[in-house]
Design a protein around this motif. Structure first.
Motif, short mmCIF file in Angstrom:
data_model
loop_
_atom_site.label_atom_id
_atom_site.label_comp_id
_atom_site.label_asym_id
_atom_site.label_seq_id
_atom_site.Cartn_x
_atom_site.Cartn_y
_atom_site.Cartn_z
N SER A 164 51.36 34.86 25.01
CA SER A 164 50.24 33.96 25.32
C SER A 164 49.58 34.28 26.66
CB SER A 164 50.73 32.50 25.33
OG SER A 164 51.71 32.35 26.34
N LEU A 165 50.14 35.25 27.33
CA LEU A 165 49.68 35.56 28.69
C LEU A 165 48.47 36.50 28.68
CD1 LEU A 165 50.83 34.71 31.46
CD2 LEU A 165 51.91 36.94 31.57
N HIS A 166 47.54 36.24 29.56
CA HIS A 166 46.38 37.11 29.75
C HIS A 166 46.51 37.74 31.14
CE1 HIS A 166 42.08 38.29 29.43
NE2 HIS A 166 42.17 38.20 30.75
N ILE A 167 46.54 39.06 31.17
CA ILE A 167 46.70 39.73 32.47
C ILE A 167 45.41 40.48 32.78
CG2 ILE A 167 48.15 41.26 33.86
CD1 ILE A 167 50.37 40.91 31.80
N ASP A 168 44.82 40.13 33.90
CA ASP A 168 43.53 40.73 34.27
C ASP A 168 43.69 42.14 34.85
OD1 ASP A 168 41.57 38.90 33.55
OD2 ASP A 168 42.10 37.59 35.26
N THR A 169 42.59 42.84 34.83
CA THR A 169 42.56 44.18 35.42
C THR A 169 42.90 44.09 36.91
OG1 THR A 169 40.85 44.83 33.86
CG2 THR A 169 41.08 46.20 35.82
N GLY A 180 58.11 51.88 20.77
CA GLY A 180 57.31 53.04 20.37
C GLY A 180 56.68 53.65 21.60
N SER A 181 55.35 53.66 21.62
CA SER A 181 54.67 54.19 22.81
C SER A 181 53.97 53.06 23.57
CB SER A 181 53.65 55.25 22.39
OG SER A 181 52.70 54.67 21.52
N THR A 182 54.30 51.84 23.22
CA THR A 182 53.70 50.69 23.91
C THR A 182 54.68 50.10 24.92
OG1 THR A 182 52.45 50.17 21.91
CG2 THR A 182 52.60 48.44 23.56
N LEU A 183 54.17 49.92 26.12
CA LEU A 183 55.01 49.35 27.17
C LEU A 183 54.95 47.83 27.11
CD1 LEU A 183 53.93 51.57 30.20
CD2 LEU A 183 55.61 52.09 28.44
N ILE A 184 56.06 47.20 27.33
CA ILE A 184 56.10 45.74 27.42
C ILE A 184 56.19 45.41 28.91
CG2 ILE A 184 57.28 43.65 26.69
CD1 ILE A 184 56.19 45.36 24.38
N VAL A 185 55.24 44.65 29.38
CA VAL A 185 55.15 44.43 30.83
C VAL A 185 55.15 42.94 31.16
CG1 VAL A 185 53.86 46.56 31.17
CG2 VAL A 185 52.62 44.44 30.81
N GLU A 186 55.45 42.66 32.41
CA GLU A 186 55.34 41.30 32.92
C GLU A 186 54.63 41.36 34.27
OE1 GLU A 186 59.25 39.76 33.47
OE2 GLU A 186 59.73 41.14 35.10
N ILE A 187 54.05 40.26 34.63
CA ILE A 187 53.31 40.23 35.89
C ILE A 187 54.31 40.33 37.04
CG2 ILE A 187 51.84 38.84 37.40
CD1 ILE A 187 50.59 37.63 34.94
N LEU A 188 53.94 41.14 38.00
CA LEU A 188 54.79 41.30 39.17
C LEU A 188 54.36 40.28 40.22
CD1 LEU A 188 57.01 43.20 40.32
CD2 LEU A 188 55.18 44.47 41.38
N HIS A 189 55.16 39.25 40.34
CA HIS A 189 54.83 38.22 41.33
C HIS A 189 55.25 38.71 42.71
CE1 HIS A 189 53.67 35.41 38.28
NE2 HIS A 189 54.80 35.66 37.63
N GLN A 190 54.73 38.04 43.69
CA GLN A 190 55.05 38.43 45.07
C GLN A 190 56.55 38.38 45.32
OE1 GLN A 190 52.72 39.52 46.99
NE2 GLN A 190 53.92 39.80 48.85
N GLY A 191 57.20 37.37 44.75
CA GLY A 191 58.65 37.22 44.94
C GLY A 191 59.43 38.38 44.35
N ASN A 192 59.03 38.81 43.14
CA ASN A 192 59.70 39.93 42.48
C ASN A 192 59.59 41.20 43.31
OD1 ASN A 192 60.22 38.23 40.42
ND2 ASN A 192 58.66 39.05 39.03
N GLU A 193 58.40 41.41 43.84
CA GLU A 193 58.14 42.63 44.62
C GLU A 193 59.05 42.67 45.85
OE1 GLU A 193 54.20 45.08 46.01
OE2 GLU A 193 54.10 42.95 45.63
N ILE A 194 59.14 41.52 46.52
CA ILE A 194 59.97 41.46 47.72
C ILE A 194 61.44 41.69 47.36
CG2 ILE A 194 60.80 39.91 49.53
CD1 ILE A 194 57.94 38.65 49.45
N GLU A 195 61.84 41.06 46.23
CA GLU A 195 63.24 41.25 45.79
C GLU A 195 63.55 42.72 45.58
OE1 GLU A 195 64.35 39.09 42.31
OE2 GLU A 195 63.83 37.17 43.23
N THR A 196 62.66 43.41 44.91
CA THR A 196 62.89 44.82 44.61
C THR A 196 62.96 45.65 45.87
OG1 THR A 196 61.58 44.45 42.66
CG2 THR A 196 62.10 46.73 43.17
N GLU A 197 62.09 45.37 46.79
CA GLU A 197 62.10 46.15 48.03
C GLU A 197 63.36 45.92 48.83
OE1 GLU A 197 58.48 45.29 50.00
OE2 GLU A 197 57.28 46.51 48.67
N GLU A 198 63.88 44.65 48.74
CA GLU A 198 65.13 44.36 49.46
C GLU A 198 66.31 45.10 48.86
OE1 GLU A 198 65.38 40.14 49.42
OE2 GLU A 198 64.17 39.87 51.22
N GLU A 199 66.27 45.30 47.51
CA GLU A 199 67.35 46.02 46.83
C GLU A 199 67.40 47.48 47.30
OE1 GLU A 199 66.96 43.45 42.72
OE2 GLU A 199 66.52 45.58 42.69
#
Lengths: 199, 69
Positions: A164-169, A180-199
């Protein structure tokens, strides 16, 4: 007479090997260097598409290695014979030199084959990568995202994990799965980004 | 055509090495024996026998490869 004597049988063998090996080795090297030029001329003049597959080129390289081995056998044998004046040392040293030169050519072949890179992209390698939406992903529809896969930035088809999500350009996303050749993605929130960088 | 698996030995170099060895090993063994002063007959027999070393090496490598798999 003036220090020149008739060569012995072994000297003739060594000299023949050195002479023929050198001629053949230089010939093969020259042909290898000129191969692209002459091949291009041949293709242009006769309008053909002649190309050597890997097996044939491998055989040619093998012949080159053989020529190098014969050449080194002759040179090393002749050198050892003149230095030590002992025939068996010369034969053994010549054989050793031939093996070493053949091994060197083998290593060269291995190095050449290691230079080949499989350029096939594996979509699975995109899992976990972060990127940006290139073409908006509408609800329950596909869009396009740009992500780095195997070190190369690519634009790939993607769908949102939440249908149901609409992700803008321009939105930042993370790839969580591949179907297959389709990627399943989720929006990268600010919190997620920080978490990843901390890892 | 039957594949005996020897093509993959020594990083795929064995088919080439085998042909080179079959050509030159007997010649080299003969030269070694001859230069060592052995009789011609013995030198010839030993050089001929050196071919069996190549076959034995190939078979033993294939056996160890199949056992490891």
């Amino acid at each position: 007479m003036v220090g020149i004597s008739a060569p012995s049988t072994l000297e003739i063998i060594f000299m023949t090997c050195a002479f023929l090996g050198t001629i053949f080795f230089l010939l093969m090297m020259t042909l290898m260097m000129l191969g692209d030029v002459l091949g291009g001329v041949f293709d242009s003049v006769f309008d053909t598409d002649f190309s050597m597959d890997s097996d044939l080129s491998f055989e040619l390289f093998s012949i080159q290695g053989l020529a190098a081995a014969i050449m080194m056998f002759g040179y090393m044998g002749m050198f050892t014979l003149s230095a030590t004046d002992t025939e068996i040392y010369a034969v053994l040293a010549g054989g050793l030199a031939a093996v070493v030169s053949m091994y060197g050519v083998g290593m060269m072949l291995k190095g050449i084959s290691d230079l080949q890179v499989d350029g096939t992209m594996k979509h699975e390698d995109a899992i976990g990568q972060r990127g940006q939406v290139y073409s908006r992903i509408r609800a329950n529809e596909s869009g396009e995202v740009s992500v780095a896969v195997d070190g190369t930035l690519r634009v790939l088809t993607a769908r949102a994990k939440d249908k149901s999500l609409h992700i803008d350009t321009g939105e930042f996303i993370r790839v969580i799965d591949v179907i297959g050749s389709t990627l399943i993605v989720e929006i990268l929130h600010q919190g997620n980004e920080i978490e990843t960088e901390e890892e | 055509m039957l594949d005996d698996g020897s093509d993959e030995l020594i990083n795929g170099l064995w088919p080439f090495m085998k042909r080179a060895l079959v050509l030159f090993l007997p010649f080299w063994v003969y030269l070694v024996c001859w230069s060592a002063g052995l009789p011609l007959l013995l030198s010839a027999i030993l050089s001929g026998l050196s071919l069996s070393v190549i076959i034995y090496f190939e078979k033993s490598k294939l056996r160890s490869k199949s056992e490891s798999e």
